[in-house]
Design an enzyme around this catalytic site. Structure first.
Site, PDB file in Angstrom:
ATOM      1  N   CYS A 104       0.847  -1.200   0.000  1.00 55.19           N
ATOM      2  CA  CYS A 104       0.000   0.000   0.000  1.00 55.19           C
ATOM      3  C   CYS A 104       0.881   1.248   0.000  1.00 55.19           C
ATOM      4  O   CYS A 104       1.707   1.435   0.896  1.00 55.19           O
ATOM      5  CB  CYS A 104      -0.902  -0.026   1.232  1.00 55.19           C
ATOM      6  SG  CYS A 104      -1.718   1.536   1.605  1.00 55.19           S
ATOM      7  N   CYS A 160       0.282   3.449   2.959  1.00 55.19           N
ATOM      8  CA  CYS A 160       0.893   2.864   4.157  1.00 55.19           C
ATOM      9  C   CYS A 160       2.397   3.133   4.190  1.00 55.19           C
ATOM     10  O   CYS A 160       2.982   3.336   5.257  1.00 55.19           O
ATOM     11  CB  CYS A 160       0.649   1.353   4.188  1.00 55.19           C
ATOM     12  SG  CYS A 160      -1.100   0.894   4.142  1.00 55.19           S
ATOM     13  N   ASP A 165      19.954  16.015 -33.732  1.00 52.64           N
ATOM     14  CA  ASP A 165      21.255  16.361 -34.284  1.00 52.64           C
ATOM     15  C   ASP A 165      21.435  15.501 -35.535  1.00 52.64           C
ATOM     16  O   ASP A 165      20.847  14.428 -35.634  1.00 52.64           O
ATOM     17  CB  ASP A 165      22.341  16.051 -33.244  1.00 52.64           C
ATOM     18  CG  ASP A 165      23.729  16.273 -33.803  1.00 52.64           C
ATOM     19  OD1 ASP A 165      23.935  17.286 -34.483  1.00 52.64           O
ATOM     20  OD2 ASP A 165      24.599  15.411 -33.562  1.00 52.64           O
TER      21      ASP A 165
END
Length: 684
Positions: free
Chosen positions: A11, A14, A384
């Protein structure tokens, strides 16, 4: 600071709470709990037992502690809970005695919900409100008004929901850990004709290691003996093996396919390309995207707001509209469960982690979730030219012989030169199988080329100034003019009286460049632009052959920066270069992308690194990034949409506790499954 692997962390909210609690311990001010990678970073002087106690409250533990001893009580509790609930339903239908079903529903609630009760009650004493607090209040309230069946069902569904959350996050983590297993652990050190197995950390520069068939090359090095094909997929994402022989470089972590190689270590492992890649990928797991930061901030306000709404649902209808207290108290409890922010918090991290993992497998190193999110929003890509859209190596694109000895003389003069133009001429002559003869004398003429005596005759090789009195005729002049008009560099070979032939040399365009530009445009990139310091005529020819939307030639580094600033008015801009001479432009762009097959400068300077020596994987990276962004938007919409629908059911009084938990559970399942689809992306 020391890093520890932890398990049981499922979680995100948590994880934040655990971090706050650990930071309050002595010496824990700088502690970090990393949810995505399931790690904790602690000061080495911290009391590990104190940290272990905090972690255990959330059923999290140090991986070094090993697996929990004894049975998995949480899983057993869920099984008992389901069995008790089914038995209660049966007793309710077959028995007239109400106390037996109530007892069985109570067992179902307690056995599945006790971890939530413990955490929730602890949070209530500290006035901390998270998902466990909401669930605890809701379950206690349901029992208080006699809704035993509802309480049992909610506890079971919440337990299943927690398992699904854990599964989804662990699936994404395992995918990342599989990637990190590319790192070799040991090496066969060759010394005085004998081999010794040593840890890769003990290898030093110039050590010689023996790599057998199927073994991983322990660190970046150079082949000093042997010939084999090497699989570099772990570093570059290229699935096809590459032939290696004496003098050729190899990456640590690549696999020797056949034969035996002796490799001289050129970098200690912690400085190798693979080591840097894995370190950056691990860091990338924990970098928060703007979306994730917003969700985390939103969640901090979201839970208290839900509690206020729940209280209003409980109080307003009975006080102002003569509603039934019991009915609206029940509705308020259901609102608490709807308010669980699990699905919302999970809407981003699984998708981000999966996206970073898929790209890393594909040889695309993205240094953080924010850059992954940014890549999915790019409107303009600036390239480039040299080494990016082209190979960065001179190549004979055309030649015209006016004398039979043209190629023979050119090869004789150039074969000992290391000049880039000379290498192009040598490659062309070897391609034609030209006879190898030695010149009698060679002399360099500054700014013009070379004079040499071959078979007793004086010849000149170089630009137009070198030919001297050997005046070209109309046919030669026409060819030279055409080659120059096409933006090529001219190399002529002449005797003292005539021009023998002309080479047209240019930087070779990568075969895949045109396809890449087209694929990027199909993937939603609105404009592709080439920025180069090369001559505008050369730039125009390359632009025509690659299909870029626009080009600018003759640019100095500071002028490239100005062009990037101008392009930003059209949207989000990415710049692709080699990571060194394009550094100012890379830094100015919204996103800097470097390519260069794992060079140190590329890895260190850009936000994203294409580990291959080509652009082939770039469209795939853009596609994955856009997919991740779409999924996150879908996830946020689903998680909030299902909750809004559930909350609307309170208006007619139809919201029940089990509908509330199913709305949260359904959102969590959908968010997890949709996010994991990123891992199914096929490498192109």
């Amino acid at each position: 600071m020391k890093e520890h692997k932890i398990t049981g962390l499922s979680c995100g909210h948590c994880a934040l709470k655990l971090q706050e609690q650990i930071q309050q311990l002595p010496g824990g001010g700088e502690a970090k709990v990393q949810f995505n990678s399931s790690k904790i970073i602690l000061d080495e002087k911290m009391d590990i037992d104190a940290v272990r106690s905090v972690l255990s409250a959330e059923n999290v533990r140090f991986e070094s502690d090993g697996k929990p001893k004894g049975p998995n009580w949480l899983m057993i509790g869920l099984y008992v809970s389901v069995a008790s609930f089914l038995a209660a339903l049966s007793a309710e239908w077959t028995l007239n005695q109400p106390y037996i079903p109530i007892l069985l529903y109570a067992i179902a609630t307690i056995t599945s919900g006790y971890p939530t009760f413990i955490k929730g009650l602890r949070n209530l004493t500290k006035f901390k409100f998270d998902i466990n607090t909401l669930m605890t209040v809701a379950l206690i309230g349901a029992v208080a008004i006699g809704e035993w069946k509802e309480a049992g069902l909610v506890a079971i569904l919440f337990g299943i929901n927690e398992l699904l959350e854990s599964y989804g996050m662990e699936k994404a983590r395992r995918s990342m850990e599989t990637l990190l297993e590319a790192a070799p652990k040991e090496a066969l050190l060759l010394k005085d004709g004998q081999t010794e197995t040593v840890s890769i950390e003990k290898l030093k520069v110039d050590d010689i290691v023996l790599v057998k068939t199927g073994q991983k090359i322990p660190s970046d090095g150079m082949v000093v003996y042997g010939k084999s094909s090497v699989n570099e997929a772990a570093i570059t994402g290229e699935s096809l093996p590459i032939e290696k022989e004496n003098g050729e470089p190899v990456f640590g972590g690549s696999i020797n396919n056949e034969g035996v190689l002796h490799v001289k270590v050129t970098k200690m492992y912690n400085q190798s390309a693979l080591s840097k890649i894995l370190a950056l990928v691990q860091e990338a797991q924990e970098s928060k995207t703007p979306t994730e930061l917003f969700i985390n901030r939103f969640a901090n306000y979201y839970t208290p707001i839900i509690m206020i709404i729940s209280a209003l649902v409980m109080l307003v209808p009975p006080l102002l509209f003569n509603g039934e207290w019991g009915e609206w108290f029940y509705q308020g409890l259901a609102v608490l469960i709807v308010g669980c922010p699990c699905a919302l918090i999970l809407s981003s991290p699984i998708a981000i982690l999966s996206g970073i993992t898929v790209n890393a497998r594909n040889g695309i190193l993205i240094k953080g979730g924010a850059y992954l999110e940014q890549l999915g929003k790019i409107d303009v890509i600036a390239f480039d030219k040299t080494g990016t859209l082209t190979l960065g190596e001179p190549h004979v694109v055309a030649d015209e012989a006016f004398h039979p000895d043209f190629y023979k003389v050119a090869y004789a003069i150039e074969k000992s030169s290391s000049h880039p133009l000379a290498k192009a001429v040598i490659a062309r002559c070897r391609e034609l199988g030209i006879e190898d003869i030695e010149p009698d004398e060679i002399k360099t003429v500054s700014g013009q080329g070379i004079t040499a005596i071959v078979d007793g005759v004086t010849y000149r090789l170089g630009n137009e100034k070198i030919i001297g009195d050997a005046k070209p005729d109309e046919e030669v002049i026409k060819v030279i003019h055409q080659y120059k008009e096409d933006g090529n560099t001219i190399v002529l070979v002449a005797s003292e009286t005539e021009v023998l032939g002309v080479f047209a040399i240019a930087d070779e365009i990568r075969k895949e460049s045109a396809d890449i530009i087209r694929d990027l445009q199909q993937n939603g990139v609105k404009e592709t632009v080439m920025l180069t310091g090369d001559h505008p005529v050369v730039a125009e020819k390359v632009a025509q052959r690659t299909g870029v939307s626009a080009f600018f030639g003759g640019l100095l580094p500071e002028e490239k920066v100005e062009k990037i600033k101008n392009l930003k008015t059209k949207g989000k801009v990415a710049m692709i270069g080699d990571g060194i001479n394009d550094a100012p432009a890379l830094a100015t762009a919204d996103l800097g992308i470097a390519m260069g097959k794992g060079t140190d400068s590329a890895i260190e300077t850009a936000d994203i690194v294409l580990m291959q020596d080509h652009l082939g994987k770039l469209p795939d990276a853009v596609h994955v990034s856009r997919k991740v962004n779409r999924i996150i938007k879908w996830n946020i919409g689903l998680s909030l949409g299902l909750k809004v629908l559930a909350l609307l059911l309170t208006i007619p009084g139809w919201l029940t506790l089990w509908i509330a938990i199913l709305s949260d559970m359904g959102a969590t399942i959908l968010v997890t499954l949709i996010s994991l689809t990123v891992l199914l992306h096929n490498r192109k």
